[in-house]
Design an enzyme around this catalytic site. Structure first.
Site, PDB file in Angstrom:
ATOM      1  CB  CYS A 287       0.061   2.016   4.013  1.00 14.92           C
ATOM      2  SG  CYS A 287      -1.622   1.399   3.804  1.00 14.92           S
TER       3      CYS A 287
ATOM      4  CB  CYS B 151      -0.926  -0.017   1.223  1.00 14.42           C
ATOM      5  SG  CYS B 151      -1.842   1.519   1.488  1.00 14.42           S
TER       6      CYS B 151
END
Length: 303
Positions: A42, A39
């Site tokens: 993230c 991600c």
């Protein structure tokens, strides 16, 4: 989070969650970050979360991370549908969704609100309780006119709590009262940047600016003579008020400034009112004397 009917991997995940999130959250505020290695957002958010958690560690904030790929069961319990998803957890329960806080300032603002509402245990809170009576003592001594002793008290508090704005502001004002304006300026210059905009520092700054106008006896007498010779000379009266403020004669200064406002509130683009507001800030906006002078000003402006 019950473990009945779970497979061994799920039970292990639940136990790890209890250990790393639930148990710390009994007394701390846990930032719970659901993330994954693949991600991109993230990874962008992670350094912000880590920095804020470090900055707020003494306030009782800790960071816990859950890899959704390795902990699908935990992610499902929190109905995580996209990542990053970030929650604030206290006493085992989500108390806020922090996902939309993507900047350091936004995250800190949300945490500040939560910390003001929740009984989170922290070193900072314990220290605040410890120094509160010391700050009250310093203010009482300063109000009695003993600037040197008050400065000693506030200096001690600054050593104990370097980021306490009330202590720094009190130290500056105490040094001014002791006649040590150069030391007061040095103390103001030493205020940490993160508290420089606090109202206590603004009050101290205003007090120092006004103290710079402190006159000697002959200067004050000359200003008084100028106003006596021409009571309608607003500039002379403003100069007198500034000198009276510097000399600590705030009642007389307020009288002269209110006289100008009553005569011509727009004179010099409201210079008298601006000087009066500076005096209010220097004294302290919550001070009863300020409240009384505000009422007088309101009667002139709106009466």
């Amino acid at each position: 989070m019950a473990t009945l009917g779970l497979n061994p991997a799920e039970k292990e995940a639940v136990e790890a969650f209890r250990r790393d999130v639930v148990e710390p959250s009994m007394s701390k505020l846990v930032i719970l970050d659901f993330w994954a290695e693949w991600c991109g957002p993230c990874k962008q958010l992670a350094p912000i979360l880590e920095k804020v958690a470090e900055d707020y560690a003494d306030k009782g904030v800790v960071l816990a991370k859950v890899d959704v790929d390795a902990n699908r069961f935990i992610a499902a319990q929190f109905q995580v549908q996209s990542i990053p998803t970030v929650y604030a957890i206290f006493q085992g329960q989500p108390v806020a969704n922090l996902t939309n806080a993507r900047s350091e300032s936004q995250l800190k603002a949300m945490l500040d609100q939560l910390l003001a509402q929740l009984p989170v245990e922290s070193e900072a809170k314990d220290l605040a309780v410890e120094i509160a009576p010391l700050i009250d003592m310093g203010e009482s001594v300063l109000a009695e006119g003993d600037g040197a002793r008050a400065a000693g008290i506030f200096n001690q508090i600054v050593d104990m709590a370097p980021d306490n704005a009330a202590a720094h502001g009190g130290l500056v004002r105490a040094l001014i009262a002791a006649g040590e304006t150069e030391a007061a300026q040095a103390a103001l210059d030493a205020v940490p940047a993160e508290i420089a905009t606090d109202s206590a520092i603004a009050q101290a700054k205003s007090a120092l600016e006004l103290a710079a106008n402190a006159p000697d006896a002959s200067e004050l007498a000359a200003f008084e003579a100028a106003v006596a010779a021409n009571p309608d000379d607003h500039q002379a009266r403003l100069d007198l008020a500034a000198a009276q403020i510097g000399a600590g004669r705030r009642d007389a200064a307020a009288d002269n400034l209110l006289h100008i406002v009553a005569a011509d509130r727009e004179w010099q683009e409201g210079a008298a009112r601006a000087k009066l507001l500076s005096l209010f800030e220097a004294v302290g906006l919550e001070d009863p004397w300020v409240a009384a002078q505000r009422r007088r000003l309101s009667l002139i402006l709106f009466g």
